[in-house]
Design an enzyme around this catalytic site. Sequence first.
Site, short mmCIF file in Angstrom:
data_model
loop_
_atom_site.label_atom_id
_atom_site.label_comp_id
_atom_site.label_asym_id
_atom_site.label_seq_id
_atom_site.Cartn_x
_atom_site.Cartn_y
_atom_site.Cartn_z
CB ILE A 169 10.10 -51.85 52.40
CG1 ILE A 169 9.55 -50.73 51.52
CG2 ILE A 169 11.56 -51.64 52.75
CD1 ILE A 169 9.51 -49.37 52.17
CE LYS A 170 16.23 -52.16 51.78
NZ LYS A 170 16.83 -50.88 51.37
#
Length: 451
Positions: A43-44
């Site tokens: 998700i980063k």
Amino acid sequence: MNYADNILGTIGSTPLVKLNKITREVDALVLAKVETFNPGNSIKDRMAVKMVEDAEAGGLLKPGGTIIEGTSGNTGMGLALVAIVKGYKLICVINDKQSKEKIDILRAVGAEVIVCPTSVEPDDPRSYYSVAKRLSEETPDSWYVNQYDNPSNSLAHYEQTGPELWRQTDGKITHFVVGVGTGGTISGVGKYLKEQNPDIKIWGIDTYGSVFKKYHETGVFDENEIYPYITEGIGEDLLPENVDFSIIDGFTKVTDKDAAVYTRKLAKEEGIFVGGSAGAAIKGVLQLKEHFKPDDVVVVLFHDSGSRYIGKMFNDDWMRERGFLDEEVTKAEDLVRNDQELITVQTEELVYHAIERMRKYNISQIPVKDASGFVGVIDETSLFRAYVENKDVANKPVKEIMRPPLPVIDRTTPVDKVSKLINKDNSAILINFGNDNYHIITKHDIIRAIH
């Protein structure tokens, strides 16, 4: 033709997947937001692009500059993709708790990686927070990302992840459950969802050794809550500015063991190969099941890929060493590690030879042998007593200070009997596997078997 201009164009629009077997005890629809489908496998990637683009717009990051960040690995990977596409250098400062796979991956995509100790205070000059900040001050044309306090972190999820979830659930989402580290995901997504429907509940997953849960409930930053833990990517020993506690309805803590065990369960029961924070998140959902009703739609977010933890929770020896495998321990042979090698010393060898082996293998006792077999043991107690009596003991033969030999038992001896044999007279026990194959059991081995 349908194609992205570069790899950054593939970030987002990750799938929502119904969980079936692992959530059979939950009386609600549980959907997993699987962020491993991002190009950097976490998700980063979302906030990495947002933070860089906002820094460019604000004049903080100029062409050919250097990006510097303290990361647990996933943000570093997202920043690496951005740096490659946009032509920046990248320095990632990471702590030694993170998996070797994460460090290797970062180096594979061109990042310079600096590893710092985990077990130091955040303001210690050796901490990865402090080192990253110092490097940004010393490196010309550099920009310190500071994902913990950078508002673009949570803004990325307010603008992207939150709206995605609202669209994918057709506005029917009732609960959002996610691990909390920097706080960007839970705060950004939570803010957007609550603006659409104030009744949506936002739950954070915390870990033991982190301050979040108690601070949220009491407003007290309790340093006694802080201690080392294994789970990566969630929990903190500080309060990042990106954590908006007013948006979060509650926290539940998940143990390191449960995080690891449920990560493996996700792979084996759902076919979803994700990291340890996902195991913590799904165990958190199970712990919160009394809060859900049959018509609820619960979304749990899985941060990253299991490929970054092959040497950890997906490795049986790693799990076994930490007592995370629920293996039945009934006999003496169940206490023996596969990689355990019996280290011995001969009666005529000098004491300093025994000391060298104890240092090398980090052990506290060594069985003593002669031509007939085991005839004694040299341990820390006998060494200490001998040294008190004679400071030159290191040059004496082992046979002069050895204690009586350790008891020898059969491999099928019940564990209860094994534990009773270890006492002040016997610091360990030898197991006979036959064919002159012996292994040693210590107090540590018995304690390690406690689940």
